[in-house]
Design a protein around this motif. Structure first.
Motif, PDB file in Angstrom:
ATOM      1  N   GLU A  95       9.917  -5.540 -21.024  1.00 18.80           N
ATOM      2  CA  GLU A  95       8.967  -4.990 -21.933  1.00 18.80           C
ATOM      3  C   GLU A  95       7.274  -5.414 -21.409  1.00 18.80           C
ATOM      4  O   GLU A  95       6.282  -4.735 -21.841  1.00 18.80           O
ATOM      5  N   GLY A  96       7.195  -6.260 -20.599  1.00 17.11           N
ATOM      6  CA  GLY A  96       5.912  -6.641 -20.086  1.00 17.11           C
ATOM      7  C   GLY A  96       5.482  -5.788 -18.725  1.00 17.11           C
ATOM      8  O   GLY A  96       4.682  -6.098 -18.133  1.00 17.11           O
ATOM      9  N   LEU A  97       6.451  -5.042 -18.220  1.00 16.35           N
ATOM     10  CA  LEU A  97       6.027  -4.292 -17.025  1.00 16.35           C
ATOM     11  C   LEU A  97       5.135  -2.886 -17.601  1.00 16.35           C
ATOM     12  O   LEU A  97       5.320  -2.105 -18.252  1.00 16.35           O
ATOM     13  N   ALA A  98       4.168  -2.903 -16.463  1.00 13.58           N
ATOM     14  CA  ALA A  98       3.075  -1.677 -16.760  1.00 13.58           C
ATOM     15  C   ALA A  98       3.644  -0.545 -15.895  1.00 13.58           C
ATOM     16  O   ALA A  98       3.031   0.137 -14.972  1.00 13.58           O
ATOM     17  N   LEU A  99       4.949  -0.054 -16.060  1.00  9.79           N
ATOM     18  CA  LEU A  99       5.442   1.161 -15.604  1.00  9.79           C
ATOM     19  C   LEU A  99       6.662   1.595 -16.177  1.00  9.79           C
ATOM     20  O   LEU A  99       7.117   0.691 -17.118  1.00  9.79           O
ATOM     21  N   VAL A 121       2.956   4.246 -23.886  1.00  8.98           N
ATOM     22  CA  VAL A 121       3.226   3.176 -24.840  1.00  8.98           C
ATOM     23  C   VAL A 121       4.813   2.694 -25.243  1.00  8.98           C
ATOM     24  O   VAL A 121       5.693   3.476 -24.869  1.00  8.98           O
ATOM     25  N   ARG A 122       4.829   1.623 -25.819  1.00  8.78           N
ATOM     26  CA  ARG A 122       6.061   0.862 -25.857  1.00  8.78           C
ATOM     27  C   ARG A 122       6.412   0.168 -26.971  1.00  8.78           C
ATOM     28  O   ARG A 122       5.297  -0.651 -27.390  1.00  8.78           O
ATOM     29  N   ASP A 129       9.889   4.136 -25.897  1.00  9.03           N
ATOM     30  CA  ASP A 129       9.054   4.183 -24.601  1.00  9.03           C
ATOM     31  C   ASP A 129       8.421   5.761 -24.731  1.00  9.03           C
ATOM     32  O   ASP A 129       9.600   6.553 -24.575  1.00  9.03           O
ATOM     33  N   ALA A 130       7.502   5.824 -24.293  1.00  5.59           N
ATOM     34  CA  ALA A 130       6.910   7.223 -24.399  1.00  5.59           C
ATOM     35  C   ALA A 130       5.919   7.033 -23.023  1.00  5.59           C
ATOM     36  O   ALA A 130       5.142   6.184 -23.022  1.00  5.59           O
ATOM     37  N   SER A 170       2.679  -2.134 -27.349  1.00  4.75           N
ATOM     38  CA  SER A 170       1.968  -2.346 -26.341  1.00  4.75           C
ATOM     39  C   SER A 170       1.622  -1.005 -25.670  1.00  4.75           C
ATOM     40  O   SER A 170       2.591   0.048 -25.653  1.00  4.75           O
ATOM     41  N   VAL A 171       0.434  -0.765 -24.798  1.00  4.69           N
ATOM     42  CA  VAL A 171       0.517   0.383 -24.327  1.00  4.69           C
ATOM     43  C   VAL A 171       0.199  -0.011 -22.646  1.00  4.69           C
ATOM     44  O   VAL A 171      -0.098  -1.131 -22.261  1.00  4.69           O
TER      45      VAL A 171
END
Length: 765
Positions: free
Chosen positions: A59-63, A559-560, A569-570, A511-512
């Protein structure tokens, strides 16, 4: 009914209203869903390796990513990579019927099997495939010969990780469109404490047997793992499968080219995986892996026979095909060592990882044609890759007050010796067997990579940079020049691939994120030096030593949400590609004996692909003594060739996957629906798919329903039953039909199987 979705995500009107409601209800419940307490329901945080080259909280990945674990693969009774990935948004796998002819020329030959995985509109060798961090062999296609990438046995896997978008900054060339990482089981997966216990086992394993109705396949897999000492664990897995041709919904059963039923086929596959894990000291781990995967198939090519009675000119009758058979095989062997040192606490590194792997793969196709008055025609084609790979990686964490920075850096070197050989009887003039379509080649790639992740308060910033040098060196002209018109040429170059990811934790639940990433793919040996000449067809394919790497630049925003009952997840993405290599571009010639048509691989195409993705799961809680949940995934992409203004045929139609799962202590029921939109003529560039005046087949939309039941007879024994395509729907999948003319009378041969039953039994010990 679609008001809960953004306009860009609106669903096709043909889709069932009840299924739409299932997707909308979780979204409507967002405002009413409380946050999940830590460790709620005993669910451990998901960990992904491929997104950052180390274990990282997903959940901390920016991808965008997807993870399929062993239970999901087993419960779904997935037999192929295609079935494993079928519910992921904007992801597909080509899987064609065995309907080719030994020397016929067609874009839909059926020889390539799982030729490649398509992620967000690009596939083939533009998607990097790895097993335990080791690159899988490429696919190879030249004229009528195609060797695929289906070197994986799913029974050996404990999870599959998919990273969307350019991954070259982390993994180098071939990661231009994305990454699929197959991760195999380890001994500790079978040595965990038995249910209700707390003492690890010293011996454990699993036995699984299955039967599939759509190809009459039978499979058996067995694993045994043990603890030899406090510091030694071992594991051995062996699998085998036998099957026939995949069924379809064609109804013409003639033994000739008019046939739409599958050709008779007998297929076999086997795999062996052995691992030894050593832990000689605290913070130290060594894993030695031996893997062998082998697949083969024999096909009676009824579809390439000329209908009887033979008719035409004497020459046509003499050259008619009255019998044709094909046999193909592929094999991959891997020996690898992975070492880890942790708890180093040095100024430069907290941990070190090293990988050394040797891998050899070989593919072969043999075809035999019988003609009434002409000699026997045989084609015996081979493609081989021998690769060794070295990787060194270090990690360091630095903390200062509220600021934490994690640094990952290292180097990689991959070297492959690639060869091909074409043999047989009666080659087409002026060729003389045996020969090589391109010379023996050594391909090497060296890379230095650096990635940092800085966490300051609710922000995570992840920059990355990789420097790659690639070289394609001809090692021998024997068998290639002559008869090629010119000797093979070598090629080399360098490329820098940057990336930047940012994630903001707006709340503990939401998160975004955003990411910019670049990618590239170096030209391949067959593209740089491939040569072909056929006087009868008045065709020449020339090499091109001036090819440049393909490049990509991608932007993604997402966004998650991670709530007590909802996971969501979108994302939206836009990727630009430059210098895409067109393997066989017509560069001149009138197609006459004096002026043959000349083709060549060239850097021609520029493209843009954009799209949206939505996926998640909603837990409805306790219902009638069990637990009810809904899963959903939607993907849609658009792509255009910026040079011609035409749509990209590699883009899959939009797909929505909905699942309804009901679980009780002793059994579970799952219903799945997959709706695929139509591929309209306006979204197809027929000029690059079929020869004029024909137009490419445009497929209608379809909705397919599956049902499965898992009966847990004991904690260590479960029976899986499934029925696929409940309504016996007749439908096509777009990746399979590219290259088929709409006017062809045999297009039903490319339909998917009708209603079929599947069963598997799994025993843990």
């Amino acid at each position: 009914m679609t008001a809960c979705l953004p306009r860009s995500l609106r669903l096709p009107r043909s889709f069932s209203r009840s299924l739409v409601a299932l997707a909308c209800l979780p979204l409507a419940a967002l405002a009413q869903t409380p946050a999940a307490p830590a460790g709620a329901q005993g669910v451990l945080p998901e960990v992904v390796v491929s997104g950052s080259r180390q274990e990282h909280a997903a959940e901390g990945l920016a991808l965008s990513y997807d993870v399929l674990d062993a239970d999901a693969l087993s419960d779904a009774q997935a037999r192929s990579v295609r079935e494993a990935l079928q519910d992921l948004p904007n992801t597909s796998v080509k899987l064609l019927p065995s309907r080719f002819s030994v020397t016929g020329v067609t874009s839909a030959t059926g020889r390539d099997g799982n030729a490649g995985i398509n992620i967000r509109g690009l596939g083939g060798n533009r998607v990097l495939l790895m097993v335990d961090g080791v690159r899988l062999p490429r696919s190879y296609a030249f004229r009528t010969t195609v060797f695929d990438r289906d070197y994986v046995s799913l029974e050996l896997l404990k999870r599959v990780e998919v990273v969307r978008g350019p991954a070259s900054a982390l993994y180098g060339s071939d990661g231009m469109a994305g990454l699929v990482h197959f991760i195999t089981h380890e001994p500790q997966d079978f040595l965990r404490p038995a249910q209700g216990g707390d003492t690890p086992r010293t011996l454990g394993g699993r036995v699984a047997a299955s039967w599939s109705g759509d190809d009459r396949g039978r499979a058996l897999a067995a694993t045994v793992a043990g603890q030899a000492a406090d510091s030694v664990q071992w594991m051995l897995t062996a699998t085998g499968r036998r099957a026939h041709a995949m069924d379809n919904q064609g109804d013409i059963d003639t033994p000739d080219s008019r046939r739409t039923r599958p050709n008779p086929e007998s297929a076999e596959s086997s795999a062996v995986l052995g691992k030894v894990v050593l832990r000689p000291a605290a913070g130290q781990r060594h894993t030695v892996t031996l893997e062998h995967v082998e697949k083969s198939a024999a096909v009676d090519l009824l579809t390439s026979r000329t209908p009887l009675p033979l008719a035409g000119t004497p020459a046509q009758v003499a050259g008619a095909t009255v019998d044709e058979h094909a046999w193909r095989s592929m094999r991959r062997d891997r020996l690898a060592w992975e070492g880890r040192l942790q708890q180093l606490d040095t100024p430069l590194a907290d941990e070190l990882q090293a990988v050394l792997a040797l891998q050899q793969s070989a593919s072969r196709q043999v075809g035999t044609s019988v003609r009434p008055a002409l000699p026997l025609r045989v084609r015996d084609n081979r493609y081989d890759e021998r690769t060794w790979q070295l990787g060194l990686q270090a990690g360091k964490v630095v903390r200062a007050g509220a600021w934490t920075h994690q640094l990952t850096y290292g180097l990689e070197h991959v070297q492959s010796r690639i060869s091909n050989l074409y043999g047989g009887l009666n080659p087409a003039p002026p060729e003389v067997f045996p020969l090589k379509r391109f010379p023996d080649t050594r391909e090497s790639a060296s890379g230095l990579f650096l990635q940092g992740e800085s966490i300051v308060g609710d922000w995570s910033i992840t920059p990355g940079l990789r420097l790659d040098h690639f070289a394609l060196q001809v090692t021998s002209q024997a068998g290639f020049f002559p008869p090629a018109a010119q000797p093979g040429q070598s090629l080399s170059g360098s490329r820098v691939s940057p990336k930047l990811g940012v994630l903001y934790r707006a709340t503990p639940q939401w998160s975004v994120f955003g990411q910019y990433a670049s990618g590239f793919r170096a030209p391949e040996a067959g593209q740089v030096n491939g040569y072909f000449e056929n006087l009868a067809e008045r065709v020449v394919i020339l090499p091109n030593a001036n090819l440049k790497p393909e490049t990509s630049r991608g932007v993604e925003l997402g966004v998650r949400g991670r709530l007590q009952r909802l996971q969501l997840d979108a994302s939206v993405f836009s990727n630009r590609y430059a210098g895409l290599i067109l393997d066989a571009a017509l560069i001149g010639g009138a197609g006459t004996a004096q002026d043959p048509r000349v083709f060549q691989a060239i850097n021609l195409e520029r493209a843009r692909i954009s799209g949206v993705e939505l996926k998640g799961r909603y837990d409805w809680g306790a219902v009638a003594g069990g637990r009810l949940a809904t899963s959903f995934a939607y993907g849609r992409a658009r792509g255009r060739n910026l040079g011609t203004g035409q749509p990209l045929n590699s883009i899959d139609p939009a797909q929505l996957a909905l699942g309804l799962q009901y679980q009780r202590a002793a059994w579970g029921l799952q219903l799945d629906a997959r709706h695929r939109s139509a591929k309209r003529a306006a979204d197809i560039d027929s000029s690059t798919a079929v020869k004029p005046p024909h137009t490419q087949l445009a497929i209608p939309g379809s909705t397919v329903l599956d049902a499965s039941l898992q009966w847990r007879l004991r904690p260590d024994l479960r029976l899986n039953l499934a029925v696929h395509n409940l309504t016996d729907r007749k439908y096509w999948l777009w990746p399979d039909v590219q290259g088929l003319a709409a006017s062809a009378a045999t297009n039903d041969a490319w339909t998917q199987p009708g209603r079929s039953a599947h069963v598997s039994l799994v025993v843990d010990f």
